[in-house]
Enzyme design. Structure first.
Site, short mmCIF file in Angstrom:
data_model
loop_
_atom_site.label_atom_id
_atom_site.label_comp_id
_atom_site.label_asym_id
_atom_site.label_seq_id
_atom_site.Cartn_x
_atom_site.Cartn_y
_atom_site.Cartn_z
N HIS A 156 0.83 -1.20 0.00
CA HIS A 156 0.00 0.00 0.00
C HIS A 156 0.87 1.25 0.00
O HIS A 156 2.08 1.18 0.21
CB HIS A 156 -0.93 0.03 1.22
CG HIS A 156 -2.13 -0.87 1.08
ND1 HIS A 156 -2.07 -2.22 1.34
CD2 HIS A 156 -3.41 -0.61 0.70
CE1 HIS A 156 -3.26 -2.75 1.13
NE2 HIS A 156 -4.10 -1.80 0.75
N LYS A 160 -0.56 4.79 4.56
CA LYS A 160 -1.40 3.83 5.28
C LYS A 160 -0.83 3.58 6.67
O LYS A 160 0.36 3.33 6.81
CB LYS A 160 -1.53 2.52 4.50
CG LYS A 160 -2.55 1.56 5.12
CD LYS A 160 -2.88 0.42 4.18
CE LYS A 160 -3.87 -0.56 4.81
NZ LYS A 160 -5.16 0.08 5.15
#
EC number: 1.17.1.8
Length: 268
Positions: A156, A160
């Site tokens: 990600h 995040k």
């Protein structure tokens, strides 16, 4: 056509923007509210200002103002914020679509309790593709239960804040369930140093964070002489937004109850 009256939490964020744009484009939905934290400079501005075409809905930090005209709240924020929204929505009969990840056991219990008062869709990933992938993983796990090592790799963007991702954890839960196990009993969340030989019953996790990666997930079934990889890669948050609208349509005739995207897609 009855319009879905939807508010968006985290309205000035990346996912908030995508949700707002998607709602404004939908034929059966109306943007009726927008929430953000009090410290956000976006509070008081039009929720669709980023599109250059105001929607006539102001971003509010006060729940009563931001949710006054809404039947649904879509929330992709953080656990602490979502739980505050949850308490208000349960008390005021507002249905919730929760895409927030990173909840602890107490947070998940609070969501389950609130579902006795209002209808809630709670899923770590609203993408239709990801949820079909979950079904494929269930099938694969049942057929690769002996002699295959299972590893889950996720990547990600740099912003995040939780790891592994909620989607990766859900994938692990699906696989473990298909094998008749509890994920917490077999998960190896990280490896470092001299770890010894791999436990053949374990499910390993690896996490990557960097750049602007929307979300990549790969499950590896590694056997002797072959390996199978089942992957899903997101190139845009729009799939999450479309899934969230699909979830709202599913909840439209529900009074109470806790659901996930497997219910929406009929994959039970």
């Amino acid at each position: 056509m009855n319009q879905l009256k939807i508010a968006v939490a985290g309205a000035s964020g990346r996912m908030g923007h995508m949700l707002i744009e998607t709602i404004l484009e939908a034929q059966d939905a109306t943007l009726t509210g927008a929430l953000d934290i009090a410290a956000s400079p976006a509070v008081g501005s039009d929720a669709a200002a980023f599109l250059g075409k105001p929607a006539g809905v102001l971003i509010e930090s006060d729940f009563a103002k931001g949710l006054a005209n809404s039947e649904f709240l879509i929330d992709f924020t953080r656990p602490e914020g979502t739980l505050q929204h949850l308490e208000y929505c349960a008390a005021h009969n507002i249905k919730m679509i929760i895409g927030t990840t990173g909840f602890d056991a107490a947070g998940k219990a609070a969501i389950a309790a609130a579902a006795e008062k209002t209808a809630i869709m709670f899923a770590p990933n609203m993408s239709v593709g990801v949820n079909v992938t979950m079904k494929l993983l269930e099938m694969a796990a049942k057929n690769f239960s002996e002699g295959y090592d299972i590893e889950i790799i996720e990547a990600h963007h740099r912003h995040k804040v939780d790891a592994p991702s909620g989607t990766a954890i859900k994938m692990g839960e699906v696989i473990a369930g298909a094998l008749g196990k509890e994920l917490n009993d077999v998960a190896v969340w990280a490896r470092e140093g001299v770890t010894g030989a791999r436990d053949p019953s374990s499910i390993g996790f690896a996490t990557v964070r960097g750049g602007d990666i929307i979300g990549d997930h790969t499950v590896l079934f590694a056997g002797i002489g072959e390996r199978i990889e089942i992957s899903h890669k997101s190139s845009s948050r729009v799939s999450y937004a479309h899934g969230s609208l699909r979830a709202a349509r599913f909840l439209a005739d529900k009074k109470t109850g806790l659901y996930d995207m497997q219910d929406v897609l009929g994959l039970r």
